[in-house]
Design a protein around this motif. Structure first.
Motif, short mmCIF file in Angstrom:
data_model
loop_
_atom_site.label_atom_id
_atom_site.label_comp_id
_atom_site.label_asym_id
_atom_site.label_seq_id
_atom_site.Cartn_x
_atom_site.Cartn_y
_atom_site.Cartn_z
N ARG A 45 0.81 -1.23 0.00
CA ARG A 45 0.00 0.00 0.00
C ARG A 45 0.84 1.27 0.00
O ARG A 45 0.53 2.24 -0.69
N ASP A 46 1.89 1.30 0.81
CA ASP A 46 2.70 2.51 0.90
C ASP A 46 3.33 2.84 -0.45
O ASP A 46 3.38 4.01 -0.86
N ALA A 47 3.83 1.83 -1.13
CA ALA A 47 4.45 2.06 -2.43
C ALA A 47 3.41 2.49 -3.46
O ALA A 47 3.67 3.38 -4.29
N LEU A 48 2.23 1.90 -3.41
CA LEU A 48 1.17 2.31 -4.33
C LEU A 48 0.78 3.76 -4.08
O LEU A 48 0.52 4.53 -5.02
N ARG A 49 0.76 4.16 -2.82
CA ARG A 49 0.46 5.55 -2.49
C ARG A 49 1.54 6.48 -3.04
O ARG A 49 1.24 7.57 -3.55
N ALA A 50 2.79 6.05 -2.96
CA ALA A 50 3.89 6.85 -3.50
C ALA A 50 3.74 7.01 -5.01
O ALA A 50 4.01 8.09 -5.56
N TYR A 51 3.31 5.95 -5.68
CA TYR A 51 3.09 6.04 -7.13
C TYR A 51 1.99 7.06 -7.44
O TYR A 51 2.15 7.93 -8.31
N ASP A 52 0.88 6.94 -6.74
CA ASP A 52 -0.24 7.84 -7.01
C ASP A 52 0.11 9.29 -6.70
O ASP A 52 -0.29 10.21 -7.43
N ASP A 53 0.86 9.52 -5.63
CA ASP A 53 1.27 10.89 -5.31
C ASP A 53 2.13 11.46 -6.43
O ASP A 53 1.96 12.62 -6.85
N ALA A 54 3.07 10.64 -6.94
CA ALA A 54 3.92 11.10 -8.04
C ALA A 54 3.10 11.30 -9.31
O ALA A 54 3.35 12.24 -10.08
N ALA A 55 2.09 10.46 -9.53
CA ALA A 55 1.25 10.60 -10.72
C ALA A 55 0.47 11.92 -10.68
O ALA A 55 0.37 12.61 -11.70
N ARG A 56 -0.05 12.28 -9.52
CA ARG A 56 -0.77 13.55 -9.41
C ARG A 56 0.17 14.73 -9.67
O ARG A 56 -0.21 15.69 -10.34
N ASN A 57 1.38 14.64 -9.18
CA ASN A 57 2.34 15.72 -9.40
C ASN A 57 2.70 15.86 -10.87
O ASN A 57 2.98 16.96 -11.36
N LEU A 58 2.70 14.72 -11.59
CA LEU A 58 3.04 14.74 -13.01
C LEU A 58 1.83 14.99 -13.91
O LEU A 58 1.98 15.19 -15.11
N GLY A 59 0.65 14.96 -13.32
CA GLY A 59 -0.56 15.17 -14.10
C GLY A 59 -0.96 13.97 -14.93
O GLY A 59 -1.60 14.12 -15.98
N VAL A 60 -0.58 12.76 -14.48
CA VAL A 60 -0.98 11.54 -15.18
C VAL A 60 -1.92 10.74 -14.28
O VAL A 60 -2.09 11.05 -13.11
N ARG A 61 -2.53 9.70 -14.84
CA ARG A 61 -3.57 8.99 -14.10
C ARG A 61 -3.01 8.20 -12.93
O ARG A 61 -1.89 7.71 -12.94
N THR A 62 -3.84 8.06 -11.90
CA THR A 62 -3.50 7.23 -10.76
C THR A 62 -3.92 5.79 -11.05
O THR A 62 -4.54 5.49 -12.08
N LEU A 63 -3.59 4.89 -10.15
CA LEU A 63 -3.78 3.47 -10.38
C LEU A 63 -5.24 3.05 -10.20
O LEU A 63 -5.97 3.61 -9.37
N ASN A 64 -5.65 2.04 -10.96
CA ASN A 64 -7.00 1.51 -10.90
C ASN A 64 -7.00 0.26 -10.01
O ASN A 64 -6.34 -0.72 -10.33
#
Length: 314
Positions: free
Chosen positions: A247-266
């Motif tokens: 979960r923590d790593a998935l959260r890190a991915y989604d946080d980075a995705a929001r910063n880059l303006g790309v989609r978060t994980l489904n």
């Protein structure tokens, strides 16, 4: 199962082939040096700044078919070369030889630039955030040529591995194999057909992805961390590159995705790709005769899979 002596001999043949291939291409080779030897023998053609990757442990369909292996290696070289040309942090193909796989003495090998490696413990969350940037970069990779197929590793290696394991009861328990076959029958339709996947998960785009846990396949250098080992590069959903990271790593991915303006994980796609990753672990046991250490190496992952409820539906 290969004996230790047979594996040592195989390594020796791979090193000799790498040396001969490099010399034929004009690379100075005084003393080849093995840097790593598990699924591939990684050889530094010292003193030249060239590293050769010689795959030696292969899925069943690749044994005796170096041309098919070379086709996948061409895709890897094309993608990594494209990333390197655009300044992305990747281990690039060697500039001293043509960016093509070389067939030599039964091996298909690729040539890479030597980089300095630091023995630094990796930070998973940081690497997963870097995976977000990799996916953002790969979105622009041109796919119109059709060189990348849809989820090639899953669609090929899982079913062929499960078939091979039917004749290896000493490697995988029959009950485990039957469970794996049932789960594969459920997820195979959406992982072997792009149109079926898009119908099942509308709005989840397909794009080039690393294909093999990019957060593990990174090299720490004095200049920072570099992406490497794109041997299974394919088209798929980005969730496939994040199987079972937590979960923590998935959260890190989604946080980075929001910063880059790309989609978060489904979450629904993650559930399916996690299941596929489990089956990839099971099916890799088909290579155990070539690499006996696999049996013990994947045992913890198999135990974790057995402890989860069986997948019964998408």
């Amino acid at each position: 199962m290969l004996t230790p002596g047979e594996m040592t001999a195989r390594t020796g043949r791979a090193v000799a082939a790498a040396r001969a291939a490099g010399t034929a291409l004009g690379v100075r080779v005084d003393e080849p040096r093995v840097l790593y030897d598990v699924f591939s023998v990684i050889v530094h053609l010292a003193p030249s700044p060239v590293v050769v990757r010689v795959p030696t442990v292969l899925p069943p369909s690749r044994i005796g078919d170096p041309e098919a292996q070379a086709a996948q290696q061409r895709r890897e070289l094309a993608v990594t070369g494209w990333l390197a040309d655009r300044g992305h942090p990747v281990v690039p193909p060697s500039a001293l030889v043509p960016p093509e796989p070389v067939l030599r003495e039964g091996f298909s090998m690729t040539f890479w630039q030597l980089v300095d490696v630091l023995d630094t413990p990796p930070d998973l969350e940081t690497r997963v955030a870097q995976t977000t940037r990799l996916h953002a970069a790969l979105r622009d990779y041109p796919t119109s040529s059709g060189e990348l197929s849809f989820w090639a590793p899953y669609g090929t290696y899982i079913p062929e591995g499960l078939i091979a394991l039917e004749d290896m009861p000493d490697v995988l328990d029959r009950a485990d194999l039957q469970r794996a076959q049932r789960e594969w029958s459920i997820i195979a339709p959406v992982l072997t057909s792009q149109s079926a996947f898009e119908a099942a998960f509308p709005g989840v785009p397909i794009q080039p992805i690393h294909g093999d846990a990019p957060y593990h396949n990174m090299i720490t250098t004095p200049a920072g961390e570099l992406w490497s080992d794109f041997e299974l590069v394919t088209l798929g959903a980005v969730e496939s590159d994040l199987a079972m990271v937590g979960r923590d790593a998935l959260r890190a991915y989604d946080d980075a995705a929001r910063n880059l303006g790309v989609r978060t994980l489904n979450p629904d796609v993650l559930r399916i790709t996690d299941a596929a990753a489990n089956l990839a672990v099971v099916s890799c046991l088909a290579m155990a005769p070539q690499l006996p250490m696999l049996v013990g190496g994947v045992a913890p992952a198999l135990d974790a899979w057995r402890a989860t409820p069986e997948l019964t539906s998408l």
